[in-house]
Structures are given as structure tokens and as C-alpha cells.
Design a protein around this motif. Structure first.
Motif, PDB file in Angstrom:
ATOM      1  N   CYS A 261      59.877 -25.694  81.261  1.00  0.00           N
ATOM      2  CA  CYS A 261      60.561 -25.400  82.510  1.00  0.00           C
ATOM      3  C   CYS A 261      61.272 -26.939  82.988  1.00  0.00           C
ATOM      4  O   CYS A 261      62.139 -26.963  83.530  1.00  0.00           O
ATOM      5  CB  CYS A 261      59.400 -25.050  83.594  1.00  0.00           C
ATOM      6  SG  CYS A 261      58.982 -23.156  83.439  1.00  0.00           S
TER       7      CYS A 261
ATOM      8  N   GLY B 278      62.251 -32.822  87.631  1.00  0.00           N
ATOM      9  CA  GLY B 278      61.556 -31.957  86.821  1.00  0.00           C
ATOM     10  C   GLY B 278      60.353 -32.525  86.043  1.00  0.00           C
ATOM     11  O   GLY B 278      59.502 -31.632  86.055  1.00  0.00           O
TER      12      GLY B 278
ATOM     13  N   LYS C   7      71.182 -29.244  85.311  1.00  0.00           N
ATOM     14  CA  LYS C   7      71.994 -30.312  85.979  1.00  0.00           C
ATOM     15  C   LYS C   7      73.046 -30.869  85.128  1.00  0.00           C
ATOM     16  O   LYS C   7      73.816 -31.709  85.621  1.00  0.00           O
ATOM     17  CB  LYS C   7      70.875 -31.696  86.457  1.00  0.00           C
ATOM     18  CG  LYS C   7      69.847 -31.225  87.483  1.00  0.00           C
ATOM     19  CD  LYS C   7      68.776 -32.178  87.671  1.00  0.00           C
ATOM     20  CE  LYS C   7      67.867 -31.796  88.866  1.00  0.00           C
ATOM     21  NZ  LYS C   7      67.195 -30.935  88.591  1.00  0.00           N
TER      22      LYS C   7
ATOM     23  N   SER D 216      64.008 -22.412  78.504  1.00  0.00           N
ATOM     24  CA  SER D 216      64.755 -23.564  78.147  1.00  0.00           C
ATOM     25  C   SER D 216      65.978 -22.885  77.345  1.00  0.00           C
ATOM     26  O   SER D 216      67.228 -23.200  77.108  1.00  0.00           O
ATOM     27  CB  SER D 216      64.434 -24.639  77.365  1.00  0.00           C
ATOM     28  OG  SER D 216      63.674 -25.440  77.957  1.00  0.00           O
TER      29      SER D 216
ATOM     30  N   ARG E 215      71.895 -21.575  87.997  1.00  0.00           N
ATOM     31  CA  ARG E 215      71.239 -21.163  89.241  1.00  0.00           C
ATOM     32  C   ARG E 215      72.122 -21.281  90.804  1.00  0.00           C
ATOM     33  O   ARG E 215      72.275 -22.646  90.979  1.00  0.00           O
ATOM     34  CB  ARG E 215      69.868 -21.881  89.917  1.00  0.00           C
ATOM     35  CG  ARG E 215      69.046 -21.113  90.761  1.00  0.00           C
ATOM     36  CD  ARG E 215      67.875 -22.080  91.110  1.00  0.00           C
ATOM     37  NE  ARG E 215      66.858 -21.870  90.252  1.00  0.00           N
ATOM     38  CZ  ARG E 215      66.199 -23.046  89.749  1.00  0.00           C
ATOM     39  NH1 ARG E 215      66.299 -24.280  90.173  1.00  0.00           N
ATOM     40  NH2 ARG E 215      65.239 -22.897  88.851  1.00  0.00           N
TER      41      ARG E 215
ATOM     42  N   ASP F 166      65.075 -27.479  83.843  1.00  0.00           N
ATOM     43  CA  ASP F 166      65.418 -28.315  84.886  1.00  0.00           C
ATOM     44  C   ASP F 166      66.548 -29.354  84.647  1.00  0.00           C
ATOM     45  O   ASP F 166      67.461 -29.477  85.324  1.00  0.00           O
ATOM     46  CB  ASP F 166      64.228 -28.891  85.425  1.00  0.00           C
ATOM     47  CG  ASP F 166      64.439 -29.373  87.090  1.00  0.00           C
ATOM     48  OD1 ASP F 166      64.547 -28.562  87.894  1.00  0.00           O
ATOM     49  OD2 ASP F 166      64.709 -30.524  87.072  1.00  0.00           O
TER      50      ASP F 166
END
Length: 432
Positions: free
Chosen positions: A303, A371, A311, A234, A174, A307
Motif C-alpha cells: 500500500c 505513505g 503521485k 501496487s 484515484r 501511495d
């Protein structure tokens, strides 16, 4: 680190430091998206004649709702289609379904080709699932730096020694990794592998929104697929979920369409909804079938997984998948196919943490905390009467009790009135 799927034996080979062997469910990919699409439309056309289905070609402009009916209007056309329910299956265009929160998904991006080549180094009966190696970027420091931060992997599926499907994929990012970057990485990888392309049969540009908020539910427009947020947050997978939910939604639509008729005359005449509240209640019933509370909880966990993946850098991603594919088949098969319930996903998460290296555990703790908090906020509403069903049942029971009381009160009142009348008559007779 890379993972390979043997199409003959259905075995996924994990080739990495641990040398673990695990199995992957077999999968099917059409050799040509164009061919598969034509087959679909040919099949649709052949089915339309005997069933009376009419196919209309055009772009939908909008949908309007009034008096229990939904009317779809087409762009550059006077054609209007009216019905009791409208199902939006247009992916992520989000033209008809409504959102009450900002849609901010992650993106899976991929650039791929089906190519005729002089030769390639892959086994004919083996599909390369995830190749996270970056040896091919040693002489490209700028690309390597980008890949360290936003890693991509290779899919490879040979059809023969001279024909192969190759795809460079960003699992989730993102904003999305752009296509020129993906293409540059794939070309560098092919050069390193010694693959010389003679011709490209098909070129793929793939961008899949993952996660993000669900559309407002329930609402008058129904949703399925990407429109309804059914892409696995995911993984980017959706086919398994769709195959499972399509019959459920179809049955729910049939049940809801029958409700007005159930209230109609004894002849069973078709009776469409006549009020907006009736139509809204029908749509709500379908949405409850598409997104039952257990699925909402499952998606919140997925989700959370997305998240975390957003990262991770290259080394952290490798560590994550080392642990992931060391889990039992039940856990990692179930995670990829979205077959694990929420409590099973909790078990999955604990197993993943236990099987991770110390560094990977630290990464999960530090990068997973935001998250995790977001997931808990998402879960909170599901602990109560999420769709207001219990409230509706209480209201219905109250209405039924009131109706029963009224039904009993009428004959009692009539009997009392009759008794009073008789008493009056007797009284008059005595006085006379």
C-alpha cells in the motif's frame, strides 16, 4: 520506454535509455474470457454430480447469523441456504463482508480489444508488457497533458499477424481514469502505430480496486479474493496470491468445522456450532489463516508502494520503472508475485532507492513520506498480539489450571470428609 515479453523464451526486454535486459515469469491469458468462463462452469457442472454439490442461480440479498448458524437469503426468491460458515467470493461488491473504516482504494483502469487487423508492427512471439511512450499524443495536446499527469501504458499480445490483443492501462489512479479517455488514448496509439482494425472480437472494460482498507477481521463472514483485499495494492495482480491462499483457507475451514465434532461424542457424530461465540471463534481461525501477521505487514508495504505510484507523473513513472527493472530478478519477481516477506521488502526498497537516479530519489523522498508514515501506523498493531491469540492461550491455560485444581480438590475433599466421618464414628464408639 517499453518492456516486452517473449512468450517463447520468457524474456522481458527493457527498451529504454539504459538498454537493460531482464526476465519476466511467463504468463497465460485466455484468448476469450467467455470461452474460459464456459469451460469453468462446464467443469463445475461435471464435478457437481458425483460430489453431491448443488448449484443455485440467484443474487444474494443478505446473510443473517443466529445460534451458531449463518443463513444466506436470495433476492426475489424464498430460497435460503444455511450453514456453519459463509465464504464471500464476490469481489468488491462488499455486500456481505463488513468494514469498520472508509474504503478508499486506488483504481487500475483499462480499455482493451481483441481485434482482427490488417497488420501490426509487433513480433508474433513477443508480448509487449509496458509501453510508456507518448509520441502518439504529439498532435493531441489536451490528451497529452492528461497523460503527463495520469500516465497510461500499452499492453500488446499478438496471436497472429492479423489478430492481436491491445490494452491501454492506467496502473493506479484515484479517482480512476475514465473509459472514454482510455479508449481515446488507445485509438490514438493504434493510429500512430498504423494499426487498422477490421473487426473487434471482444471489448474489455476493466476496473480493479487496489489497496484501501481491509474488511473487518475477524468477522462472521469469511472472505477470499477481492472481497478479502487480496488484490496486490501496487500492481493489481491477484491470481498468484489466490492460487497460494485458496488451499490454506480450505484447510483452515476443514479444521474449524471439525472442532465442534472433536467435542462431540466418541462416535464422531457431526456437531455444528451451537452458539454465536463458537461460530465466531471458528471464523476467526479462518481469518487468521487468510491474513497472518506477516501478510498484513507485506500488504502495508504494498500500500505504501501504491501511495507513491499515485503521485508520480509520466516522467517520474518512467524513472521509477527504470530503477525497478534494474533490480535483481529475486527482488522484482518477488515484488510482482507477492512472494517477498516484509524484511525482504525492506531490502527491496533500499535496493530500489540505491538504483534510482538522483531525481528519482528526490521524488521518492518527497512523495513517499506520507505513505511511509501511513505504513508505520498500519504496522504498529502487528507488533503486539494482533489477533489476541496469546490472550486466548493465557485464558485457556488459566481455565485448564482451574479445572485441574478442581479435579484434585474433589478427591482430597472427599478423603477429608471420609476421615472426619471415621473420626466421628470412632469417637462415638469410645464414648459409648
Amino acid at each position: 520506454m517499453m518492456y516486452q515479453l517473449s512468450t517463447a523464451a520468457g524474456v522481458l526486454h527493457h527498451i529504454g535509455p539504459s538498454g537493460v535486459l531482464v526476465r519476466l515469469l511467463s504468463c497465460v491469458m485466455p484468448s476469450s474470457h467467455k470461452d474460459s468462463s464456459n469451460q469453468y462452469w462446464n467443469a463445475s457442472a461435471s464435478l457437481s454430480a458425483p460430489t453431491g454439490v448443488t448449484f443455485i442461480t440467484g443474487k444474494v440479498d443478505c446473510v443473517q447469523h443466529a445460534d451458531g448458524r449463518s443463513t444466506v437469503k436470495l433476492q426475489d426468491s424464498d430460497v435460503q441456504v444455511s450453514g456453519s460458515l459463509v465464504l464471500d467470493a464476490t469481489g468488491h461488491s462488499r455486500r456481505l463482508v463488513q468494514y469498520d473504516k472508509k474504503f478508499d482504494p486506488g483504481y487500475q483502469g483499462a480499455y482493451g480489444i481483441i481485434a482482427e487487423v490488417d497488420d501490426h508492427p509487433f513480433d508474433i512471439d513477443t508480448m509487449l508488457f509496458m509501453d510508456w511512450r507518448d509520441d502518439h499524443l504529439t498532435d493531441l495536446p489536451e490528451v497529452k497533458a492528461r497523460n503527463d499527469k495520469l500516465p497510461t501504458f500499452l499492453y500488446a499480445m499478438p496471436f497472429s499477424k492479423n489478430k492481436i490483443f491491445l490494452e491501454e492501462t492506467s496502473l493506479v489512479a484515484r479517482p480512476a481514469v475514465d473509459f472514454p479517455d482510455l479508449k481515446e488514448r488507445l485509438e490514438a496509439r493504434m493510429k500512430w502505430l498504423g494499426i487498422k482494425v477490421k473487426s473487434i472480437e471482444e471489448e474489455e472494460y476493466c476496473l480493479i480496486p487496489m489497496g484501501g482498507v481491509l474488511p473487518k477481521h475477524p468477522q462472521r463472514v469469511l472472505g477470499i479474493g477481492g472481497t478479502a483485499g487480496m488484490v496486490h495494492p501496487s500492481t493489481g495482480f491477484m491470481v498468484s496470491r489466490m492460487l497460494g491462499v485458496a488451499p490454506t483457507i480450505a484447510d483452515a475451514i476443514v479444521d474449524q468445522l471439525a472442532k465442534p465434532t472433536d467435542k462431540a461424542t466418541a462416535t464422531g457424530a457431526v456437531a455444528p456450532p451451537t452458539t454465536e461465540s463458537e461460530a465466531a471463534a471458528m471464523a476467526a481461525g479462518v481469518w487468521r489463516s487468510a491474513w497472518p501477521v506477516e501478510r498484513l505487514r507485506q500488504r502495508a508495504f504494498f500500500c505504501f508502494g501504491m501511495d507513491v505510484l499515485l503521485k508520480l507523473n509520466l516522467e517520474e513513472t518512467r524513472n521509477f520503472f527504470n530503477a525497478f527493472f534494474s533490480l535483481s530478478d529475486f527482488h522484482w519477481h518477488g515484488f510482482l508475485s507477492a512472494r517477498l516477506g516484509f524484511m525482504q521488502l525492506i531490502s527491496f526498497g533500499l535496493s530500489l532507492f540505491a538504483n534510482s537516479s538522483n531525481q528519482a530519489r528526490l521524488d521518492l523522498l518527497v512523495k513517499g513520506l506520507p505513505g511511509l508514515l501511513a505504513m508505520l501506523l498500519e504496522l504498529a498493531p502487528t507488533l503486539g498480539d494482533y489477533y489476541g491469540v496469546k490472550k486466548e492461550l493465557r485464558q485457556q491455560r488459566a481455565a485448564d489450571l482451574a479445572a485441574d485444581s478442581a479435579a484434585v480438590a474433589v478427591p482430597v475433599a472427599a478423603a477429608a470428609a471420609a476421615a472426619v466421618g471415621n473420626s466421628s464414628s470412632n469417637g462415638n464408639g469410645a464414648s459409648s
